[in-house]
Structure formats: structure tokens, C-alpha cells
Design a protein around this motif. Structure first.
Motif, short mmCIF file in Angstrom:
data_model
loop_
_atom_site.label_atom_id
_atom_site.label_comp_id
_atom_site.label_asym_id
_atom_site.label_seq_id
_atom_site.Cartn_x
_atom_site.Cartn_y
_atom_site.Cartn_z
N SER A 3 0.83 -1.19 0.00
CA SER A 3 0.00 0.00 0.00
C SER A 3 0.87 1.24 0.00
N GLU A 4 0.29 2.35 -0.53
CA GLU A 4 1.03 3.60 -0.60
C GLU A 4 1.38 4.11 0.80
N GLU A 5 0.51 3.83 1.82
CA GLU A 5 0.73 4.31 3.17
C GLU A 5 1.99 3.69 3.78
N LEU A 65 8.14 4.29 -7.69
CA LEU A 65 6.85 3.94 -8.28
C LEU A 65 6.36 5.07 -9.18
N LYS A 66 6.45 6.29 -8.69
CA LYS A 66 6.01 7.44 -9.48
C LYS A 66 6.80 7.53 -10.78
N GLU A 67 8.10 7.31 -10.71
CA GLU A 67 8.94 7.38 -11.91
C GLU A 67 8.53 6.31 -12.91
N ARG A 68 8.25 5.09 -12.42
CA ARG A 68 7.82 4.01 -13.32
C ARG A 68 6.49 4.34 -13.99
N LEU A 69 5.56 4.87 -13.22
CA LEU A 69 4.25 5.24 -13.78
C LEU A 69 4.41 6.31 -14.86
N ILE A 70 5.24 7.31 -14.58
CA ILE A 70 5.45 8.38 -15.56
C ILE A 70 6.11 7.83 -16.82
N GLU A 127 8.07 5.32 -3.01
CA GLU A 127 7.06 6.13 -3.69
C GLU A 127 7.65 6.82 -4.91
N ASN A 128 8.86 7.35 -4.75
CA ASN A 128 9.51 8.05 -5.86
C ASN A 128 9.79 7.10 -7.02
#
Length: 215
Positions: free
Chosen positions: A2-4, A14-19, A11-12
Motif C-alpha cells: 500500500s502507498e501508506e 513507483l512514481k517514476e515508473r508510472l510516468i 514512492e519516488n
């Protein structure tokens, strides 16, 4: 996971992979966009594409990135080029005669989506007005602010935003509207964050640094 429970580093990543996935799919759709005057120069410039799109997506939280990635995946399954439709919808303001000829071939959007788009645009344009006031030299080299100043080959920030946001699903728009409101309440200007990202990717220290270099 989970994000929490994720660390900031996780988080960084994951965010980079999504972008990265978003940019890959957007570029694919962008390459399939057909212009009446032939292939656009920007379609041959992947580096600039990455700067302009990545700068925007980096201002967004993970939940919006996930939702928009789902929009892109679903669009591919449905064989709908939502990036192409984004530009087509801009023509409603920049080239209304041409738009009248193609509007029936564009995926219709609901009134709920139109209302969400208009509410977001209203807030975002106020942020852009603040940027124009603080960085006039930089603003003079950017798009005009309002749709009334559109031309067939150069659309305003307002028109671009309406086209862009109309390509999102209602789910993504609702998440984005919530984020816009949270940012507004916290005194955060997302238009500024976007411009700061662009400046840094182009080698500047800050927007003030950019403004000082302009004549």
C-alpha cells in the motif's frame, strides 16, 4: 504494497515508473496523430516531448498517475487515440470550421466531464495569471492565456487545457479536481511547479534564473 506503507524512496520509484509508462503510451498515440498540413515538427522531437509532458506529470500524485495510465491502456484496447482527440477538441476554439467537419468522429463527452473540466480550468488560469504577473518575460514567450486569442496554428493555455483535460476519464478528472482544490487550499500553484520542472530539465536553477536570462 500500500502507498501508506511505502517509504519516500519507494514512492519516488513507483512514481517514476508510472510516468515512464505514461510517456511511452502518450508518445505512441502522438506518433499516430495526423495533421492536415502533414507531420508536425514536434512529432520528430522526442526529447522536447518528454520535457513538456514529464514536467506536468511530475506535479501529480500517484493516484492520478495510476488512473490516467488506466485511461491510456483502456483507450488502446478500444482503439481510440485520446491524444489525437485532445488536439481535435482544441479545434473547436482555434479552427471552428474544421472542427465542425470532424466533431462527429470524436468520442462524445458527458456534461459531468465538461463541468469538471471548466472548474479545473478556472482555477488553473488564475495560477497562470499569477505566473504572467511574476515572470512577464517568460510569459511573453509562452502561449496566450485565453481562447479568444487562438489561431489555427497556435492555441492558448485555456484551449490546450480544455483539450487535455477532456481526454481524461471522469474518474481521473475527479481525482485531479480534488488535488487541484487541495493545492489551492495549501497555497500551492501547480502551474508554477510545472514551469519549475521545465526550467530544471532545461538546465536552469529556477524561474528567476530563466527570467534574468531573457531580454
Amino acid at each position: 504494497m500500500s502507498e501508506e506503507k511505502m517509504t519516500e524512496e519507494q514512492e519516488n520509484r513507483l512514481k517514476e515508473r508510472l510516468i515512464e509508462q505514461i510517456l511511452e503510451r502518450e508518445w505512441m498515440f502522438f506518433q499516430m496523430v495526423h495533421h492536415t498540413e502533414g507531420r508536425a515538427e514536434c512529432q520528430n522531437n522526442p526529447d522536447e516531448f518528454v520535457v513538456m509532458r514529464k514536467s506536468q506529470w511530475e506535479t501529480m500524485p500517484i493516484n492520478i498517475l495510476r488512473s490516467y495510465l488506466e485511461d491510456l491502456i483502456l483507450a488502446k484496447h478500444k482503439e481510440i487515440n485520446i491524444v489525437g482527440e485532445k488536439y481535435a477538441r482544441m479545434m473547436e476554439f482555434s479552427a471552428p470550421d474544421e472542427y465542425a467537419q470532424i466533431k462527429d468522429f470524436i468520442t462524445p463527452i458527458s456534461q459531468e466531464k465538461k463541468d469538471l473540466v471548466n472548474e479545473i480550468v478556472e482555477i488553473y488560469l488564475k495560477w497562470e495569471e499569477d505566473m504572467i504577473e511574476k515572470y512577464p518575460k517568460l510569459a511573453s514567450r509562452a502561449r496566450p492565456l485565453h481562447s479568444k486569442d487562438d489561431t489555427p496554428n497556435y492555441v492558448s493555455i485555456e484551449t490546450y487545457l480544455k483539450g487535455e483535460l477532456s481526454s481524461y476519464s471522469v474518474k481521473t478528472l475527479k481525482l485531479y479536481f480534488e488535488y487541484i482544490q487541495e493545492s489551492l487550499n495549501q497555497g500551492i500553484n501547480l502551474a508554477k511547479k510545472n514551469l519549475e520542472n521545465i526550467a530544471k530539465m532545461k538546465g536552469y536553477e529556477s524561474l528567476e534564473d530563466v527570467e534574468k536570462t531573457l531580454v
